[in-house]
Design a protein around this motif. Structure first.
Motif, PDB file in Angstrom:
ATOM      1  N   PHE A 224       0.828  -1.195   0.000  1.00 61.31           N
ATOM      2  CA  PHE A 224       0.000   0.000   0.000  1.00 61.31           C
ATOM      3  C   PHE A 224       0.870   1.257   0.000  1.00 61.31           C
ATOM      4  CE2 PHE A 224      -2.319  -3.235   2.573  1.00 61.31           C
ATOM      5  CZ  PHE A 224      -3.179  -3.610   1.555  1.00 61.31           C
ATOM      6  N   PHE A 225       0.336   2.318  -0.549  1.00 59.44           N
ATOM      7  CA  PHE A 225       1.061   3.575  -0.590  1.00 59.44           C
ATOM      8  C   PHE A 225       1.232   4.128   0.826  1.00 59.44           C
ATOM      9  CE2 PHE A 225      -0.647   3.147  -4.855  1.00 59.44           C
ATOM     10  CZ  PHE A 225       0.443   3.507  -5.627  1.00 59.44           C
ATOM     11  N   THR A 226       2.403   4.633   1.116  1.00 60.63           N
ATOM     12  CA  THR A 226       2.705   5.139   2.445  1.00 60.63           C
ATOM     13  C   THR A 226       2.130   6.540   2.627  1.00 60.63           C
ATOM     14  OG1 THR A 226       4.780   6.181   1.768  1.00 60.63           O
ATOM     15  CG2 THR A 226       4.868   3.841   2.432  1.00 60.63           C
ATOM     16  N   ALA A 227       2.154   6.999   3.884  1.00 60.86           N
ATOM     17  CA  ALA A 227       1.665   8.347   4.178  1.00 60.86           C
ATOM     18  C   ALA A 227       2.499   9.394   3.442  1.00 60.86           C
ATOM     19  CB  ALA A 227       1.698   8.591   5.685  1.00 60.86           C
ATOM     20  N   THR A 266       4.550  -0.102  -6.263  1.00 63.29           N
ATOM     21  CA  THR A 266       3.934   0.901  -5.399  1.00 63.29           C
ATOM     22  C   THR A 266       4.861   2.108  -5.317  1.00 63.29           C
ATOM     23  OG1 THR A 266       2.876  -0.871  -4.139  1.00 63.29           O
ATOM     24  CG2 THR A 266       2.911   1.294  -3.123  1.00 63.29           C
ATOM     25  N   ASP A 267       4.866   2.899  -6.375  1.00 61.21           N
ATOM     26  CA  ASP A 267       5.659   4.121  -6.388  1.00 61.21           C
ATOM     27  C   ASP A 267       4.876   5.220  -7.094  1.00 61.21           C
ATOM     28  OD1 ASP A 267       6.042   3.791  -9.189  1.00 61.21           O
ATOM     29  OD2 ASP A 267       7.720   2.444  -8.801  1.00 61.21           O
ATOM     30  N   LEU A 268       5.370   6.424  -7.027  1.00 55.66           N
ATOM     31  CA  LEU A 268       4.613   7.574  -7.526  1.00 55.66           C
ATOM     32  C   LEU A 268       4.399   7.525  -9.029  1.00 55.66           C
ATOM     33  CD1 LEU A 268       6.163  10.458  -5.396  1.00 55.66           C
ATOM     34  CD2 LEU A 268       4.061   9.166  -5.000  1.00 55.66           C
ATOM     35  N   ASP A 269       5.350   6.958  -9.767  1.00 64.51           N
ATOM     36  CA  ASP A 269       5.197   6.879 -11.223  1.00 64.51           C
ATOM     37  C   ASP A 269       4.050   5.956 -11.618  1.00 64.51           C
ATOM     38  OD1 ASP A 269       7.269   8.619 -11.625  1.00 64.51           O
ATOM     39  OD2 ASP A 269       8.788   7.042 -11.837  1.00 64.51           O
TER      40      ASP A 269
END
Length: 303
Positions: A224-227, A266-269
């Motif tokens: 999951f994406f982190t805060a 799970t990264d911004l790209d």
């Protein structure tokens, strides 16, 4: 009533109001309450008279009204605690009917939380095909589902040896199909599309199984994406990234553009910020979605 100053409905309201007064009340005060209510019956209809009847002690005996009101509220709260219950029954068409009786204070809190999700906002799924807003009860139903998905599992009780967790099992081949089927452990089957959507942000453990039910991958929170990533996404886009949608990004969900089932990272790209409505649409096989040159995401129904 013979004089025409009070009708039967008003008389019934007065009797009910007097019956609700404390049993140990001074008879003189009760007589004053009766006289006052009969006097107001010449001015008020039954509905307004009933509201006044509930507060009659404030008018005729304010020195004892607060203490009596406190005792009445305490009795009501104890009664509400005993009556509180919730029942769930599978209807058999993919829905479950939930019936509940809860204290007024809890109901007010629930309504406040749901209305934060359900308040109508432009075209975010709260409008029908004709452009009208969805009925209030339908908006609340959708809001309830969305609220359940945003609960913080770290603040929920331990259940089954772990923090409250939903486990979805699905064969790897089924996961890669548009029409695949998964299974909520101890619950109902769901589509592969719904499993992929849940895997983006819902706090589930996706258990991907091989041909002989061998556990190939048991997802961890790192999926999951982190805060920090969420904050970065909010800096990139203050609203849902769907074309024309202005739902605040703080209400949106982080979506894997390439699903983790297809080795998405799970990264911004590989992230898109979508409101609940458009996040569902991103996992709906009836829709195509594409990035526009300005960064917006356009959804198009398949022909």
């Amino acid at each position: 009533m013979r004089a025409g100053d009070c009708n039967l409905a008003q008389a019934e309201v007065i009797v009910a109001a007097l019956d609700e007064l404390p049993g140990d009340l001074d008879p003189e005060i009760k007589s004053k309450a009766e006289e006052a209510l009969v006097g107001y019956a010449t001015q008020l209809d039954p509905a307004r008279l009933r509201r006044l009847g509930r507060r009659i002690l404030d008018l005729i005996a304010p020195e004892i009204a607060e203490a009596e009101e406190a005792k009445r509220l305490a009795a009501e709260e104890a009664h509400a605690h005993k009556k509180t219950r919730l029942a769930m029954r599978r209807v058999g068409d993919g829905t479950t009917r939930i019936t509940a009786v809860i204290p007024d204070a809890a109901a007010d809190r629930l309504a406040t939380n749901l209305e934060a999700f359900a308040s109508p906002r432009r075209d975010d799924g709260t409008r029908t095909e004709t452009g009208d807003y969805l009925p209030y009860d339908r908006r609340l139903g959708r809001a309830f589902c969305q609220m359940l998905e945003t609960l913080d599992p770290t603040r929920l009780p331990i259940h089954g040896g772990d923090a409250t967790t939903v486990i979805v099992t699905i064969d790897l081949d089924q996961l890669r199909k548009d029409a695949g089927i998964g299974q909520i452990l101890g619950g109902a089957p769901i589509t592969a599309a719904e499993a992929r959507r849940l895997a983006c942000t819902a706090n589930i453990v996706p258990a991907v199984l091989g041909g002989a039910s061998e556990v190939l991958d048991l997802g961890r929170k790192e999926r999951f994406f982190t805060a920090a990533q969420r904050r970065a996404l909010l800096l990139r886009s203050a609203t849902c990234e769907a074309e024309g949608c202005d739902i605040p990004g703080t209400w949106a969900e982080a979506h894997h553009w390439l699903a983790w089932a297809q080795s998405g990272t799970t990264d911004l790209d590989n992230a898109a910020l979508l409101c609940s409505h458009h996040h569902h649409r991103a996992h709906d096989p009836a829709y195509l979605h594409e990035r526009l040159p300005n960064g917006d995401i356009r959804f198009t129904r398949r022909r």
